[in-house]
Scaffold this active site. Structure first.
Site, mmCIF file in Angstrom:
data_model
loop_
_atom_site.group_PDB
_atom_site.id
_atom_site.type_symbol
_atom_site.label_atom_id
_atom_site.label_comp_id
_atom_site.label_asym_id
_atom_site.label_seq_id
_atom_site.Cartn_x
_atom_site.Cartn_y
_atom_site.Cartn_z
ATOM 1 N N HIS A 57 0.852 -1.206 0.000
ATOM 2 C CA HIS A 57 0.000 0.000 0.000
ATOM 3 C C HIS A 57 0.887 1.257 0.000
ATOM 4 O O HIS A 57 0.876 2.037 0.956
ATOM 5 C CB HIS A 57 -0.875 -0.060 1.256
ATOM 6 N N GLU B 213 -0.719 1.565 -5.449
ATOM 7 C CA GLU B 213 -0.490 0.341 -4.688
ATOM 8 C C GLU B 213 -0.405 -0.893 -5.592
ATOM 9 O O GLU B 213 -1.212 -1.040 -6.521
ATOM 10 C CB GLU B 213 -1.629 0.173 -3.679
HETATM 11 O O1 TA6 Z 1 -6.039 1.779 -0.624
HETATM 12 C C1 TA6 Z 1 -7.072 2.720 -0.475
HETATM 13 C C2 TA6 Z 1 -7.837 2.407 0.805
HETATM 14 O O2 TA6 Z 1 -8.447 1.141 0.744
HETATM 15 C C3 TA6 Z 1 -8.846 3.532 1.053
HETATM 16 O O3 TA6 Z 1 -10.171 3.072 0.923
HETATM 17 C C4 TA6 Z 1 -8.507 3.999 2.467
HETATM 18 O O4 TA6 Z 1 -9.247 3.270 3.418
HETATM 19 C C5 TA6 Z 1 -7.016 3.680 2.519
HETATM 20 O O5 TA6 Z 1 -6.930 2.392 1.919
HETATM 21 C C6 TA6 Z 1 -6.366 3.758 3.876
HETATM 22 O O6 TA6 Z 1 -6.817 2.720 4.681
HETATM 23 P P1 TA6 Z 1 -6.334 2.728 6.234
HETATM 24 O O7 TA6 Z 1 -6.960 1.545 6.854
HETATM 25 O O8 TA6 Z 1 -4.838 2.630 6.204
HETATM 26 O O9 TA6 Z 1 -6.779 4.056 6.783
#
Ligand code: TA6
Length: 292
Positions: A160, A263
């Site tokens: 991520h 990501e």
């Molecule tokens: O990758 C994008 C995502 O899935 C968004 O929907 C947002 O939730 C982000 O990840 C961050 O997630 P987190 O749990 O790290 O706040």
């Protein structure tokens, strides 16, 4: 662990220990907490990964920025809301299995994670995971997950990655044109990407069947960041913009223009089913060049 001559383990001011890597090609910071690559700065360039000034550095909490590891699910758990978003990999302590210098001057760090009673309670599959990080003029991060059980193991995985950019409003992403994506801001509607991605508001998309290299073009910082990949069919693009940034306690209200997540994943329609004994290897190879 034979720490490489150019690398040291440093106790951090964030109350979490980290590996501090310094070699002729780059510097980097890696937290065994979550197997988390938090910083990478290749020689001749600025920091490439974004970290929130509001990030927590606490056991059981994800670090906001760098490269959080999402496994064995992506996003909220589909049935059990009490389980952590994006799975447990990014909030578990990983074991540093090896830290060594390579003949070409890069540094390589391997970390490992295995199933235990807590992971089995969240995801009923025996597994082992290994994260291999090669720090040099490029940053290569490979997540390998092996199904150690007797049954197929359905899972999702993602690197991520949060990238540091000059201003999201002047940034574009190339390489995803023509891909179908799930628009998580429009009830999961599937759409097709028309050309390059430009940003005028919150974006949260899962590009499907996307195996090409994505390129972030950043005219403000005057650089291009390329994200090549192996073993990944999904690419997730996310920026929370103003409203979502304000709602996240570990994300500064005014930090959103300076970050962009691109990501490397296998998620949604690209989720995996690991056969008993099978290993899935997924890697991102990140490089930076001057000139947008
Ligand atoms: O990758 C994008 C995502 O899935 C968004 O929907 C947002 O939730 C982000 O990840 C961050 O997630 P987190 O749990 O790290 O706040």
């Amino acid at each position: 662990m034979d720490a490489p001559a150019a690398s040291t383990i440093t106790s951090s001011s964030h109350a979490l220990p980290y590996l501090s890597i310094a070699n002729p090609h780059a510097t980097a910071r890696i937290y065994p907490h979550g197997g988390h690559v938090a910083q990478w700065r290749p020689a001749g360039h600025g920091e490439v990964l974004w970290l929130s000034a509001r990030s927590l550095y606490q056991p059981g909490k994800p670090i906001r920025g760098g490269i959080p590891l999402c496994f064995p699910w992506f996003g909220p758990h589909p049935q059990r809301s009490e389980l952590p978003a994006h799975g447990f990999a990014r909030i578990r302590p990983w074991t540093v299995a090896q830290a060594s210098d390579l003949p070409d001057g890069r540094s390589r760090v391997r970390l490992s994670l295995a199933a235990d009673s807590e992971t089995l309670a969240a995801w009923p599959h025996d597994f082992s995971a290994e994260l291999t990080i090669s720090v040099g003029a490029t940053l290569e991060v490979e997540l390998a997950v092996t199904n150690r059980g007797q049954l197929p193991a359905p899972c999702e995985m993602a690197l991520h990655t949060y990238f540091s950019i000059g201003d999201i409003r002047h940034t574009t992403v190339e390489g995803l044109g023509g891909c179908t994506f799930i628009d998580k801001l429009d009830h999961g509607t599937r759409k097709v990407q028309d050309g390059n991605i430009a940003f005028t508001g919150e974006i949260d998309r899962v590009y499907l069947g996307s195996e090409a290299t994505a390129v972030i073009r950043d005219p403000v910082l005057g650089r291009r960041i390329s994200i090549a990949k192996r073993g990944s069919r999904s690419t997730v693009v996310w920026n929370p913009w103003i409203a979502k940034a304000v709602k996240m306690a570990d994300f500064g209200d005014h930090e959103w223009p300076g970050m962009l997540c691109v990501e490397t994943a296998n998620a949604a329609d690209d989720r995996l089913s690991l056969a008993p004994g099978a290993t899935q290897r997924m890697a991102a190879v990140i490089s930076v060049s001057s000139g947008a």
